[in-house]
Design a protein around this motif. Structure first.
Motif, PDB file in Angstrom:
ATOM      1  N   ASP A  60     -12.940  27.466-148.489  1.00 12.68           N
ATOM      2  CA  ASP A  60     -11.831  27.367-149.636  1.00 12.68           C
ATOM      3  C   ASP A  60     -10.450  27.209-148.633  1.00 12.68           C
ATOM      4  O   ASP A  60      -9.855  26.228-148.669  1.00 12.68           O
ATOM      5  CB  ASP A  60     -11.947  28.513-150.681  1.00 12.68           C
ATOM      6  CG  ASP A  60     -10.581  28.646-151.449  1.00 12.68           C
ATOM      7  OD1 ASP A  60     -10.388  29.512-151.845  1.00 12.68           O
ATOM      8  OD2 ASP A  60      -9.546  27.540-151.286  1.00 12.68           O
ATOM      9  N   ARG A  61      -9.824  28.284-148.139  1.00 10.03           N
ATOM     10  CA  ARG A  61      -8.794  28.201-147.464  1.00 10.03           C
ATOM     11  C   ARG A  61      -8.891  28.637-146.143  1.00 10.03           C
ATOM     12  O   ARG A  61      -9.738  29.465-145.813  1.00 10.03           O
ATOM     13  CB  ARG A  61      -7.707  29.306-148.049  1.00 10.03           C
ATOM     14  CG  ARG A  61      -7.405  28.911-149.443  1.00 10.03           C
ATOM     15  CD  ARG A  61      -6.446  29.593-150.184  1.00 10.03           C
ATOM     16  NE  ARG A  61      -6.214  29.562-151.527  1.00 10.03           N
ATOM     17  CZ  ARG A  61      -5.725  30.151-152.403  1.00 10.03           C
ATOM     18  NH1 ARG A  61      -4.946  31.324-151.955  1.00 10.03           N
ATOM     19  NH2 ARG A  61      -5.474  30.011-153.573  1.00 10.03           N
ATOM     20  N   GLU A 117      -7.566  33.786-160.727  1.00  6.50           N
ATOM     21  CA  GLU A 117      -6.313  33.162-160.926  1.00  6.50           C
ATOM     22  C   GLU A 117      -6.323  31.804-161.540  1.00  6.50           C
ATOM     23  O   GLU A 117      -5.464  31.292-162.450  1.00  6.50           O
ATOM     24  CB  GLU A 117      -5.347  32.987-159.794  1.00  6.50           C
ATOM     25  CG  GLU A 117      -5.333  31.881-158.798  1.00  6.50           C
ATOM     26  CD  GLU A 117      -6.703  32.136-157.788  1.00  6.50           C
ATOM     27  OE1 GLU A 117      -7.378  33.381-157.812  1.00  6.50           O
ATOM     28  OE2 GLU A 117      -6.904  31.417-157.000  1.00  6.50           O
ATOM     29  N   SER A 118      -7.657  31.118-161.476  1.00  8.16           N
ATOM     30  CA  SER A 118      -7.875  29.631-161.852  1.00  8.16           C
ATOM     31  C   SER A 118      -9.013  29.418-162.307  1.00  8.16           C
ATOM     32  O   SER A 118     -10.049  30.272-161.674  1.00  8.16           O
ATOM     33  CB  SER A 118      -7.142  28.612-160.922  1.00  8.16           C
ATOM     34  OG  SER A 118      -8.072  28.787-159.666  1.00  8.16           O
ATOM     35  N   ASP A 162      -7.836  19.709-158.473  1.00  7.21           N
ATOM     36  CA  ASP A 162      -9.075  20.677-158.849  1.00  7.21           C
ATOM     37  C   ASP A 162      -9.941  20.065-159.467  1.00  7.21           C
ATOM     38  O   ASP A 162     -11.034  19.834-158.905  1.00  7.21           O
ATOM     39  CB  ASP A 162      -8.595  21.849-159.487  1.00  7.21           C
ATOM     40  CG  ASP A 162      -8.074  22.953-158.682  1.00  7.21           C
ATOM     41  OD1 ASP A 162      -7.640  24.006-159.129  1.00  7.21           O
ATOM     42  OD2 ASP A 162      -8.075  22.824-157.445  1.00  7.21           O
ATOM     43  N   PHE A 167      -6.849  19.336-147.682  1.00  4.50           N
ATOM     44  CA  PHE A 167      -5.959  19.515-148.585  1.00  4.50           C
ATOM     45  C   PHE A 167      -4.682  18.560-148.403  1.00  4.50           C
ATOM     46  O   PHE A 167      -4.119  18.111-149.264  1.00  4.50           O
ATOM     47  CB  PHE A 167      -5.064  20.844-148.566  1.00  4.50           C
ATOM     48  CG  PHE A 167      -6.184  22.126-148.722  1.00  4.50           C
ATOM     49  CD1 PHE A 167      -6.386  23.316-148.168  1.00  4.50           C
ATOM     50  CD2 PHE A 167      -6.860  22.053-149.820  1.00  4.50           C
ATOM     51  CE1 PHE A 167      -7.245  24.135-148.437  1.00  4.50           C
ATOM     52  CE2 PHE A 167      -7.960  22.813-150.456  1.00  4.50           C
ATOM     53  CZ  PHE A 167      -8.105  23.973-149.284  1.00  4.50           C
ATOM     54  N   TRP A 178     -10.634  27.081-161.104  1.00  4.58           N
ATOM     55  CA  TRP A 178     -11.338  26.572-159.778  1.00  4.58           C
ATOM     56  C   TRP A 178     -11.934  27.667-159.301  1.00  4.58           C
ATOM     57  O   TRP A 178     -13.094  27.964-158.901  1.00  4.58           O
ATOM     58  CB  TRP A 178     -10.165  26.101-159.082  1.00  4.58           C
ATOM     59  CG  TRP A 178     -10.737  25.332-157.688  1.00  4.58           C
ATOM     60  CD1 TRP A 178     -11.192  23.930-157.426  1.00  4.58           C
ATOM     61  CD2 TRP A 178     -11.180  25.845-156.499  1.00  4.58           C
ATOM     62  NE1 TRP A 178     -11.667  23.899-156.250  1.00  4.58           N
ATOM     63  CE2 TRP A 178     -11.640  24.933-155.348  1.00  4.58           C
ATOM     64  CE3 TRP A 178     -11.036  27.380-156.113  1.00  4.58           C
ATOM     65  CZ2 TRP A 178     -12.132  25.511-154.338  1.00  4.58           C
ATOM     66  CZ3 TRP A 178     -11.464  27.629-154.819  1.00  4.58           C
ATOM     67  CH2 TRP A 178     -11.861  26.758-153.972  1.00  4.58           C
ATOM     68  N   ARG A 179     -11.084  28.890-159.220  1.00  6.65           N
ATOM     69  CA  ARG A 179     -11.576  30.219-158.597  1.00  6.65           C
ATOM     70  C   ARG A 179     -12.727  30.819-159.153  1.00  6.65           C
ATOM     71  O   ARG A 179     -13.616  31.168-158.619  1.00  6.65           O
ATOM     72  CB  ARG A 179     -10.652  31.171-158.566  1.00  6.65           C
ATOM     73  CG  ARG A 179     -10.707  32.371-157.710  1.00  6.65           C
ATOM     74  CD  ARG A 179     -10.358  32.318-156.395  1.00  6.65           C
ATOM     75  NE  ARG A 179      -9.381  31.644-155.669  1.00  6.65           N
ATOM     76  CZ  ARG A 179      -9.390  31.075-154.554  1.00  6.65           C
ATOM     77  NH1 ARG A 179     -10.468  31.187-153.827  1.00  6.65           N
ATOM     78  NH2 ARG A 179      -8.446  30.274-154.215  1.00  6.65           N
ATOM     79  N   ASN A 201      -2.177  22.680-158.525  1.00  6.92           N
ATOM     80  CA  ASN A 201      -3.679  22.756-159.215  1.00  6.92           C
ATOM     81  C   ASN A 201      -3.565  22.433-160.649  1.00  6.92           C
ATOM     82  O   ASN A 201      -2.391  22.374-161.409  1.00  6.92           O
ATOM     83  CB  ASN A 201      -4.342  24.105-158.805  1.00  6.92           C
ATOM     84  CG  ASN A 201      -3.666  25.197-159.989  1.00  6.92           C
ATOM     85  OD1 ASN A 201      -2.713  25.109-160.245  1.00  6.92           O
ATOM     86  ND2 ASN A 201      -4.728  26.149-160.102  1.00  6.92           N
ATOM     87  N   PHE A 218      -0.399  28.882-158.719  1.00 11.21           N
ATOM     88  CA  PHE A 218      -1.818  28.642-159.089  1.00 11.21           C
ATOM     89  C   PHE A 218      -2.176  28.895-160.211  1.00 11.21           C
ATOM     90  O   PHE A 218      -3.504  28.797-160.728  1.00 11.21           O
ATOM     91  CB  PHE A 218      -2.806  28.885-158.004  1.00 11.21           C
ATOM     92  CG  PHE A 218      -2.947  27.937-156.779  1.00 11.21           C
ATOM     93  CD1 PHE A 218      -2.945  28.639-155.606  1.00 11.21           C
ATOM     94  CD2 PHE A 218      -2.753  26.755-156.966  1.00 11.21           C
ATOM     95  CE1 PHE A 218      -3.249  27.772-154.334  1.00 11.21           C
ATOM     96  CE2 PHE A 218      -2.757  25.725-155.744  1.00 11.21           C
ATOM     97  CZ  PHE A 218      -2.881  26.362-154.440  1.00 11.21           C
ATOM     98  N   ARG A 238      -1.144  20.699-149.250  1.00 12.94           N
ATOM     99  CA  ARG A 238      -0.974  19.975-150.223  1.00 12.94           C
ATOM    100  C   ARG A 238       0.458  19.260-150.480  1.00 12.94           C
ATOM    101  O   ARG A 238       0.777  18.244-150.586  1.00 12.94           O
ATOM    102  CB  ARG A 238      -1.489  20.380-151.564  1.00 12.94           C
ATOM    103  CG  ARG A 238      -2.995  20.431-151.814  1.00 12.94           C
ATOM    104  CD  ARG A 238      -3.427  21.227-152.803  1.00 12.94           C
ATOM    105  NE  ARG A 238      -4.716  21.330-152.944  1.00 12.94           N
ATOM    106  CZ  ARG A 238      -5.709  22.113-153.817  1.00 12.94           C
ATOM    107  NH1 ARG A 238      -5.081  22.971-154.532  1.00 12.94           N
ATOM    108  NH2 ARG A 238      -6.824  22.090-153.708  1.00 12.94           N
TER     109      ARG A 238
HETATM  110  O1  GYE Z   1      -6.800  24.453-155.954  1.00  9.86           O
HETATM  111  C1  GYE Z   1      -6.711  26.746-157.001  1.00  9.86           C
HETATM  112  C2  GYE Z   1      -7.044  27.906-156.630  1.00  9.86           C
HETATM  113  O2  GYE Z   1      -7.705  27.389-152.618  1.00  9.86           O
HETATM  114  C3  GYE Z   1      -8.388  25.148-153.159  1.00  9.86           C
HETATM  115  O3  GYE Z   1      -6.815  27.889-155.118  1.00  9.86           O
HETATM  116  C4  GYE Z   1      -7.897  26.675-153.614  1.00  9.86           C
HETATM  117  C5  GYE Z   1      -7.101  26.704-154.723  1.00  9.86           C
HETATM  118  C6  GYE Z   1      -7.182  25.871-156.067  1.00  9.86           C
HETATM  119  O4  GYE Z   1      -6.363  28.980-157.264  1.00  9.86           O
HETATM  120  O5  GYE Z   1      -7.032  26.336-158.245  1.00  9.86           O
END
Ligand code: GYE
Length: 317
Positions: A116-117, A39-40, A251, A135, A42-43, A223, A195, A171
């Motif tokens: 990550d989470r 999705e991003s 991010d 976070f 970062w991912r 993000n 995100f 966050r």
């Molecule tokens: O900030 C975002 C990604 O879980 C820290 O998930 C991650 C977050 C991150 O989609 O870009």
């Protein structure tokens, strides 16, 4: 007779050794990695870090992209368990719903490393450790920076991350508890952009067009991808991102540095996605039976326009 007995013992021993070896039948470690999706930026960087680290260590990685669905992550974990992998790395999309499959992994003696989470479980022995940024601290840092930049006066549009994800929940919590110290700072609009850049743009467009949209003079995006989408929406609305509307996000992806150099993003709080080395260190320690902390905190760093141009070329993601 003796020869037959000797042969039988040899065969029996070979069979035992075969059973005790990992899924791939030789002594190569096999690790299952369940990733949320892509999705991003970062991912994507996190996925690359884990893939390349597995290769560097000669570890067989079974990779599953859940296409942003928790049920696909649970399916992947069940498959990894059935395959008898040596360990599992999980980046959990959301915090809840993991007990049943984590109990299965524990029953099979397969260690689970969270990256990550986080997850919400009664029994914390269901996972070895969580390797993630703090976070809440990231949210606090974003609020502190924004308070200083705006003199403690801002009408804030908040672009939240994925609902029920620990990164989004915490966050938001960290940001809100910090701005509470500044009566002149208010979140006047808040909605999830999941995100993603496209959703961030769509939500920002609606916020600007909606009631009170003209009062928005700051954006807090959970993000960078959503912040970059918001920048597009702000420009299309005829306003100057980074000047008319101050934007802070989290991010530290390359696109954020490019936007800061262009003066359109004001600040990003780095949340390091390059978790591969730490994740496989934790896997190897778990398999060696070494004690590990339940929480390994990944440090964060603040970057704003004043230093973006100096560091952009050295960014690793
Ligand atoms: O900030 C975002 C990604 O879980 C820290 O998930 C991650 C977050 C991150 O989609 O870009």
């Amino acid at each position: 007779m003796t020869r037959l007995l000797t042969l039988a013992c040899a065969v029996f021993t070979m069979t035992l050794v075969g059973c005790s070896e990992s899924g791939s039948g030789d002594d190569t470690l096999t690790v299952g990695f369940s990733q949320v999706g892509a999705e991003s930026g970062w991912r994507t960087a996190e996925t690359e870090s884990i893939r390349s680290e597995a290769e560097a260590r000669g570890i067989e990685l079974k990779f599953s992209d859940a296409q942003d669905k928790q049920e696909n992550q649970i399916k992947a974990l069940n498959t990894f368990i059935a395959q008898g992998v040596d360990a599992i790395i999980l980046a959990p999309k959301v915090e809840t719903g993991w007990e049943p499959v984590l109990k299965k992994a524990k029953k099979r003696g397969i260690p689970v490393i969270l990256v990550d989470r986080g997850v919400e479980v009664e029994d914390e022995s269901l996972y070895v450790t969580l390797i993630a940024s703090d976070f809440i601290h990231e949210g606090e840092q974003a609020a502190k920076w924004l308070a200083e930049k705006t003199g403690g006066k801002a009408n804030i549009a908040e672009l939240q991350g994925t609902p029920a994800a620990s990164a989004a929940i915490e966050r938001k919590q960290g940001f809100e508890q910090e701005i509470a110290k500044h009566p002149g700072m208010k979140i006047i609009k808040s909605q999830t952009g999941d995100f993603t850049r496209s959703k961030g743009k769509e939500v920002m467009e609606a916020m600007l067009k909606g009631e009170g949209g003209d009062e928005i003079n700051a954006v807090y995006a959970h993000n960078d991808d959503m912040a970059l989408g918001a920048i597009q929406a702000i420009e299309e609305a005829g306003k100057k991102p980074g000047e008319d509307i101050i934007i802070v996000s989290i991010d530290g992806v390359r696109g954020a540095f490019e936007a800061m150099v262009a003066g359109k993003l004001n600040c990003t709080i780095e949340c390091n996605p390059l978790l591969g080395p730490m994740a496989f260190d934790a896997v190897e320690k778990a398999l060696a039976g070494e004690e590990q902390p339940k929480r390994i905190v990944v440090e964060t760093t603040i970057y704003d326009q004043s230093i973006a141009a100096d560091v952009i070329d050295s960014r690793k993601y």
